[in-house]
Design a protein around this motif. Structure first.
Motif, PDB file in Angstrom:
ATOM      1  N   LEU A 120       0.882  -1.205  -0.082  1.00 22.10           N
ATOM      2  CA  LEU A 120       0.055  -0.128   0.005  1.00 22.10           C
ATOM      3  C   LEU A 120       0.953   1.265  -0.113  1.00 22.10           C
ATOM      4  CD1 LEU A 120      -2.865  -1.053   2.501  1.00 22.10           C
ATOM      5  CD2 LEU A 120      -2.958  -0.836   0.194  1.00 22.10           C
TER       6      LEU A 120
ATOM      7  N   SER B  40       3.172  -3.809  -6.917  1.00 21.16           N
ATOM      8  CA  SER B  40       2.675  -2.466  -6.558  1.00 21.16           C
ATOM      9  C   SER B  40       2.687  -1.236  -7.525  1.00 21.16           C
ATOM     10  CB  SER B  40       3.086  -1.952  -5.157  1.00 21.16           C
ATOM     11  OG  SER B  40       4.814  -1.704  -5.251  1.00 21.16           O
TER      12      SER B  40
ATOM     13  N   SER C 150       0.664   3.874  -3.022  1.00 22.12           N
ATOM     14  CA  SER C 150       0.440   5.399  -2.759  1.00 22.12           C
ATOM     15  C   SER C 150       1.563   6.264  -3.153  1.00 22.12           C
ATOM     16  CB  SER C 150       0.317   5.693  -1.150  1.00 22.12           C
ATOM     17  OG  SER C 150      -0.506   4.974  -0.616  1.00 22.12           O
TER      18      SER C 150
END
Length: 621
Positions: free
Chosen positions: A35, A149, A39
């Motif tokens: 995460l 990611s 971001s």
């Protein structure tokens, strides 16, 4: 999880049902890191996506001769530049952290499994494959976790930009929005073939690594028989096969890269032609055309992540599958159920009927060396289970120590209670003091163990090699796997290390196979003296060691068939005598007849000139 926090206190219980499930488990256990990376990736990608808007505003401000709007556009460009720089820096930092921590988790899992299985691991999985999994495969698995990611951030940015363009300028934005899924998915038909070629390359690379590992391990023997060129030729052929497979795989990935360049190029050309037509007709402003063109151009950057994630997955999936093949192996079919128990007593194997009474030195004779190795592992709780070829081993009952099943106690307790020394023990690099600094009862000193293992000549050799350590052999470094020592010296040092631990039960598999007969007799006496009052089991066929044992057990075809002392078994058990003295069939038949064993009539002396009497056999022993 940060790099400074490694290693993990507990790497977890992996999902080993399949390679993809294992990758998913890894990603789920690093959700926080994923995460963070997502971001920062979104900040970076959306910062890049905002540049076309500000550039379009600047171009239109110049056309309209608006200084205020031009200054505003310049300020926005500076702000976006700062956001892009910060986002890119932090994205790289968090993504690499995900890579390293995922690789470290896999390495810890592999190390834990290696410690659990012990010597049984390399019989279940080739040594070269274990090396490949713990090095190259770990890196590829970490690459996929790291790329995941960044791909999610790129995919999100593409969706946001496509929707934004469709809203900002439908006439051109819809063209880009409809083209993006085609560009992203265009390489999917090529991926299966690319994956197969990558799998083939890795398979050949694993075989080449295994061949190289075996060659290095046996280099001394190869030089002795002049076989270096033969094995070098084999390795050359194996490495050339790897090269050809790598070229075939690279061609496929080059084609995928070409498609990723060609199709976006066609889109940009079409976009410029159609946009210029609209601008000429006055249906859109020049600034709007610049905005859409710039956005489409910058979208090619996140689009490249689709190729990267496809490549990362195709490389990591078989790597994860190999890791799963190792991690799915189990020490036993049962889980530990008895906590806080350190068993003592007789060591008993229900499968073969082998009994090693507590406090006695028991020697075990097996006609098949492989059977002896498997039985030694069973006595240490290293039974091979969980494989289709080991169904019989999986169904066999656990070995008992003092009436307690080894499978039912924690692994640490089982290892502390029963120590198994393999017939080919490994010496790790380091000083002799470090080699002997192992968990132990503290009742056996290093000097006593070295004396029992007859290591005086080894100490002398190490003292001569320790010019920088004042002649102290304990401070002399031993090279990797003890390659600077002879086979007999390595074997005796490994025996000394096992004796220092002073376990409740010590199992030795051919502990004197690499020493001469005089040294062997002294080693056998040293073991018997030092281990007096402790349970010791030695798998051997040497009369010198067998004669030093309190009792001898003969195992034939997986079952105990005779128990006694060495000299009695020589007289009464022909199968034992055949293994120990290595008699031919004719010699065995003649000895049986002379000693009244079996139904074979006694031959005349001139018929069997090579016949040995029991007295001669005992004298030789």
């Amino acid at each position: 999880m940060q790099i400074r926090d490694l290693p993990y206190s507990d790497p977890g219980d992996p999902d080993v049902r399949s390679g993809p499930r294992f990758l998913f488990w890894l990603g789920r256990n690093q959700l926080g890191g994923q995460l963070k990376s997502l971001s920062w990736g979104l900040l970076h990608q959306l910062g890049i996506a905002g540049l076309p808007v500000t550039v379009g505003l600047a171009v239109q401000a110049v056309i309209d001769r608006s200084g205020g709007r031009l200054a505003l556009a310049g300020g926005l460009i500076v702000a976006l530049g700062v956001l892009i720089a910060v986002g890119d820096t932090m994205l790289h930092r968090t993504a690499v952290t995900n890579w390293i921590t995922a690789a470290a988790r896999v390495q810890q899992l592999l190390a834990r499994k290696t410690a659990e299985l012990g010597s049984a691991l390399t019989r279940r999985v080739a040594a070269g494959e274990v090396v490949a999994v713990s090095t190259g495969d770990v890196e590829k698995i970490g690459w996929f976790v790291e790329a995941l990611s960044r791909f999610a951030a790129a995919a999100t940015a593409l969706v946001v930009i496509s929707v934004g363009l469709a809203v900002y300028l439908p006439s051109l934005g819809l063209v880009v929005a409809l083209a993006m899924p085609v560009l992203a998915l265009a390489v999917l038909p090529l991926l299966p073939r690319a994956t197969r070629r990558a799998d083939e390359q890795r398979e050949k690379a694993g075989k080449a690594t295994e061949l190289a590992s075996d060659t290095v391990a046996g280099l001394r023997v190869l030089r002795g028989i002049g076989g270096e060129e033969l094995f070098l030729g084999r390795y050359r052929r194996a490495s050339q096969e790897v090269r050809r497979a790598a070229v075939r795989s690279a061609r496929m990935w080059a084609l995928i890269s070409a498609v990723q360049v060609l199709l976006p190029g066609i889109l940009l050309i079409s976009l410029v032609w159609y946009g210029a037509t609209l601008a000429r007709d006055g249906r859109i402003d020049v600034g709007q055309l610049v905005t859409v063109y710039s956005a489409a151009t910058l979208m090619l950057f996140p689009l490249r992540h689709f190729e990267e994630i496809a490549m990362a997955y195709s490389f990591s999936r078989p790597s994860a599958q190999r890791a799963v093949r190792v991690l799915s192996l189990h020490r036993s079919a049962q889980e530990a159920t008895v906590e806080g128990v350190t068993p003592t007593g007789d060591l008993y194997d229900p499968a073969t009927g082998l009994m090693a009474p507590r406090g006695q030195f028991t020697a075990v004779v097996c006609g098949d060396p492989d059977e002896a190795g498997r039985l030694a592992d069973r006595l240490g709780g290293h039974a091979e289970t969980g494989d289709e070829d080991d169904q019989a081993a999986a169904a066999a009952p656990s070995v008992l120590l003092g009436g307690v099943a080894l499978d039912e106690i924690p692994l640490d307790a089982a290892r502390a209670a029963v120590l198994v020394q393999d017939k080919d023990p490994v010496l790790l690099s380091g000083t002799l003091r470090e080699l002997l600094d192992v968990p132990s009862s503290g009742l056996v000193t290093a000097d006593a163990a070295l004396e029992a293992a007859q290591c005086a000549d080894v100490l002398s050799a190490l003292a001569q090699a320790s010019a920088d350590n004042d002649g102290d052999p304990m401070r002399t470094r031993i090279t990797e796997r003890g390659r600077s020592l002879s086979g007999g010296q390595r074997q005796r040092l490994a025996l000394a290390r096992s004796l220092v631990t002073d376990p409740e039960a010590l199992v030795l598999d051919e502990p004197t196979s690499a020493v001469d007969s005089h040294t062997e007799a002294r080693v056998a006496a040293g073991i018997a003296k030092l281990r007096q009052g402790r349970t010791t089991v030695a798998f051997a066929s040497s009369p010198l060691l067998l004669d030093a044992a309190d009792r001898v057990v003969l195992v034939h075809e997986g079952t105990v068939v005779a128990v006694g002392n060495h000299r009695d078994l020589l007289r009464t058990e022909p199968r034992y005598r055949a293994v120990v003295t290595r008699e031919t069939d004719d010699e065995a038949a003649a000895a049986n007849a002379v000693n009244g064993v079996g139904d074979v009539p006694a031959p005349k002396s001139d018929d069997v000139p090579a016949m040995k009497s029991i007295e001669e056999i005992e004298e030789r022993a």
